[in-house]
Scaffold this active site. Structure first.
Site, PDB file in Angstrom:
ATOM      1  N   ASP A 127      -7.449  -7.337   4.240  1.00  0.00           N
ATOM      2  CA  ASP A 127      -6.700  -8.230   3.340  1.00  0.00           C
ATOM      3  C   ASP A 127      -6.241  -9.508   4.052  1.00  0.00           C
ATOM      4  O   ASP A 127      -5.782 -10.448   3.404  1.00  0.00           O
ATOM      5  CB  ASP A 127      -5.479  -7.501   2.763  1.00  0.00           C
ATOM      6  CG  ASP A 127      -5.906  -6.376   1.828  1.00  0.00           C
ATOM      7  OD1 ASP A 127      -7.025  -6.442   1.287  1.00  0.00           O
ATOM      8  OD2 ASP A 127      -5.127  -5.425   1.644  1.00  0.00           O
TER       9      ASP A 127
ATOM     10  N   LYS B  95     -13.254  -8.197  -3.809  1.00  0.00           N
ATOM     11  CA  LYS B  95     -11.783  -8.146  -3.933  1.00  0.00           C
ATOM     12  C   LYS B  95     -11.368  -8.919  -5.180  1.00  0.00           C
ATOM     13  O   LYS B  95     -12.192  -9.145  -6.064  1.00  0.00           O
ATOM     14  CB  LYS B  95     -11.144  -8.722  -2.670  1.00  0.00           C
ATOM     15  CG  LYS B  95     -11.431  -7.908  -1.412  1.00  0.00           C
ATOM     16  CD  LYS B  95     -10.778  -6.555  -1.462  1.00  0.00           C
ATOM     17  CE  LYS B  95     -11.115  -5.719  -0.246  1.00  0.00           C
ATOM     18  NZ  LYS B  95     -10.672  -4.327  -0.394  1.00  0.00           N
TER      19      LYS B  95
ATOM     20  N   SER C 256       0.834  -1.211   0.000  1.00  0.00           N
ATOM     21  CA  SER C 256       0.000   0.000   0.000  1.00  0.00           C
ATOM     22  C   SER C 256       0.868   1.260   0.000  1.00  0.00           C
ATOM     23  O   SER C 256       0.612   2.207  -0.745  1.00  0.00           O
ATOM     24  CB  SER C 256      -0.884   0.038   1.250  1.00  0.00           C
ATOM     25  OG  SER C 256      -1.935  -0.855   1.111  1.00  0.00           O
TER      26      SER C 256
HETATM   27  C1  S3P Z   1      -5.779  -0.693  -0.232  1.00  0.00           C
HETATM   28  C2  S3P Z   1      -7.035  -0.609   0.299  1.00  0.00           C
HETATM   29  C3  S3P Z   1      -7.928  -1.773   0.430  1.00  0.00           C
HETATM   30  C4  S3P Z   1      -7.147  -3.067   0.374  1.00  0.00           C
HETATM   31  C5  S3P Z   1      -6.192  -3.095  -0.791  1.00  0.00           C
HETATM   32  C6  S3P Z   1      -5.180  -1.983  -0.663  1.00  0.00           C
HETATM   33  C7  S3P Z   1      -4.962   0.524  -0.331  1.00  0.00           C
HETATM   34  O1  S3P Z   1      -8.857  -1.763  -0.634  1.00  0.00           O
HETATM   35  O2  S3P Z   1      -8.038  -4.172   0.301  1.00  0.00           O
HETATM   36  O3  S3P Z   1      -5.506  -4.338  -0.847  1.00  0.00           O
HETATM   37  O4  S3P Z   1      -3.727   0.415  -0.497  1.00  0.00           O
HETATM   38  O5  S3P Z   1      -5.534   1.609  -0.227  1.00  0.00           O
HETATM   39  P1  S3P Z   1     -10.224  -0.907  -0.588  1.00  0.00           P
HETATM   40  O6  S3P Z   1      -9.891   0.520  -0.645  1.00  0.00           O
HETATM   41  O7  S3P Z   1     -11.005  -1.361  -1.783  1.00  0.00           O
HETATM   42  O8  S3P Z   1     -10.878  -1.326   0.694  1.00  0.00           O
END
Ligand code: S3P
Length: 406
Positions: free
Chosen positions: A293, A320, A13
């Site tokens: 996740d 997802k 992220s």
């Molecule tokens: C993420 C946010 C999450 C997560 C993804 C990474 C991010 O998704 O599931 O793996 O880096 O901002 P969502 O924003 O769809 O919840």
């Protein structure tokens, strides 16, 4: 058993975000320990397609930003939801037009959730559709005062990126407490938390170890007899700690050492030991957001706990890389688990005897890794399959497991 010190590549992220911020900075930035997973490679490639100079040096990535120009009109997001959603908040407002594409899985994932708030900020698209491919046009950013209506850090980040193109401040409120790396990076780089156009100076940034990838290694260490590992310099951000907190509640032997703050993120070493007496637990949406996740690997661990585990408020999992409620429940059931699916979660009655069987990973990297850890636990050896799929988020998965497995 798993033994020793483990060093993880940078959090995915943060990696997406910090490369994007490098592209917005006025000179050459250096990023250390960036994730080399294929999701982040897609973000890097799109930025390169837009004229950003990005070079791999020996132990860092250099990014020379600030000039977005592109002859290319097709941008490939691969499997990466973060890339697709962040690029919608970035590229149109940098004056570019083009089309975002993705693989089969990404092309089924919802995009209106990010398009609609971005349209309020001035986003122009030619095909208003919920799915990629999406064609966007050069757009002028408007400032906005907005309260998130979905628990999504990707939407929040896309909006923040758009807001950095208008001199009037935007306000984006997140009552869900989703991951806050974008906000932290802005505070670190600008010493200011306002979302508006400002000069970003070049920077150096060391990405802390990936806490979501750590979850797979933590699960293995908890469930494999004799294990005792220390994950070094892992991201320890409170919006990402659900998995560790819930495991501790279940009786797992996890100690957090050497907590420090680096670049406005908390980093720590995490000591994990074999934990044979886990207890079932109930978790709801307030904690799910901080382990979204990690739910697949958490479900697998809960199968080894005494008593009932219940997960609710996790409906976001259905959209997802696969429908993760369904893919986890179906596969664990096939392995002998007592697990029941419902709309926004599942229940597990733990400690049934599990056996390894054919797994359908639904082309989802986290499902593949979850069942690979189960396979290692049940077969007591590592069989290296699906490396490409796993490289979506964790290319060094087998190297790390192999090096620490004794
Ligand atoms: C993420 C946010 C999450 C997560 C993804 C990474 C991010 O998704 O599931 O793996 O880096 O901002 P969502 O924003 O769809 O919840």
């Amino acid at each position: 058993m798993l033994k020793g010190n483990i060093y993880l590549k940078g959090d995915k992220s943060i990696s997406h975000r910090i490369v994007i911020f490098g592209s917005l900075a006025n000179e050459k930035s250096k990023i250390y320990n960036l994730s080399n997973c294929s999701d982040v490679v897609h973000t890097i490639q799109i930025l390169k397609d837009c004229g950003i100079k990005i070079k791999n040096d020996k132990d860092f990535l250099s990014v020379t930003g600030n000039t977005f120009t592109s002859k290319q009109k097709k941008f490939d997001c691969g499997n990466s939801g973060s890339t697709a959603r962040f690029m919608l908040g970035l590229l149109p407002f940098k004056g570019l037009h083009g089309t975002l594409h993705g693989d089969d899985s990404l092309s089924k994932r919802p995009m209106l959730r990010v398009i609609e708030p971005l349209e309020k900020m001035g986003l122009k698209i030619t095909n208003k559709t919920n799915n990629l491919p999406i064609t966007f046009e050069p757009s002028i950013a408007k400032n906005i005062d907005y309260v998130l209506n979905k628990p999504s850090a990707q939407i929040k980040t896309a909006m923040i990126l758009a807001s950095l193109n208008n001199t009037k401040e935007s306000f984006i409120k997140d009552n869900y407490n989703t991951r806050d790396h974008t906000e932290r990076i802005i505070k670190y780089l600008l010493n200011d938390i306002s979302y508006k156009k400002q000069t970003i100076k070049s920077f150096q940034y060391h990405v802390p170890g990936d806490i979501s990838n750590a979850a797979f290694i933590i699960a293995a260490a908890i469930l494999i007899k004799g294990s005792d590992i220390i994950l070094k310099s892992v991201l320890y951000n409170s919006t990402r700690l659900g998995f560790i907190k819930v495991l501790c509640q279940m009786g797992a032997d996890i100690k957090v050492l050497n907590k420090t703050e680096k670049q406005n993120e908390v980093v720590a070493d995490i000591n994990v030991k074999f934990s044979p007496n886990l207890r079932g637990v109930k978790i709801d949406k307030s904690i799910v957001v901080s382990m979204i996740d990690e739910i697949p690997i958490f479900a697998m661990v809960a199968c080894f706990a005494n008593g009932m585990t219940k997960v609710s408020g996790a409906q976001e999992l259905r959209i997802k890389e696969s429908d993760r409620i369904n893919s986890v429940v179906e596969n664990l059931k096939n392995c002998g688990a007592d697990i029941n699916e419902f709309k926004d979660g599942f229940t597990i009655l733990g400690n049934k005897k599990l056996y390894y069987t054919n797994i359908n990973n639904y082309n989802d990297h986290r499902i593949a890794m979850t069942f690979k850890i189960l396979e290692i636990i049940l077969k007591k050896r590592i069989i290296r399959t699906n490396q490409n799929l796993i490289s979506t988020s964790f290319p060094e998965f087998y190297t790390i497991l192999g090096d620490s497995y004794v």
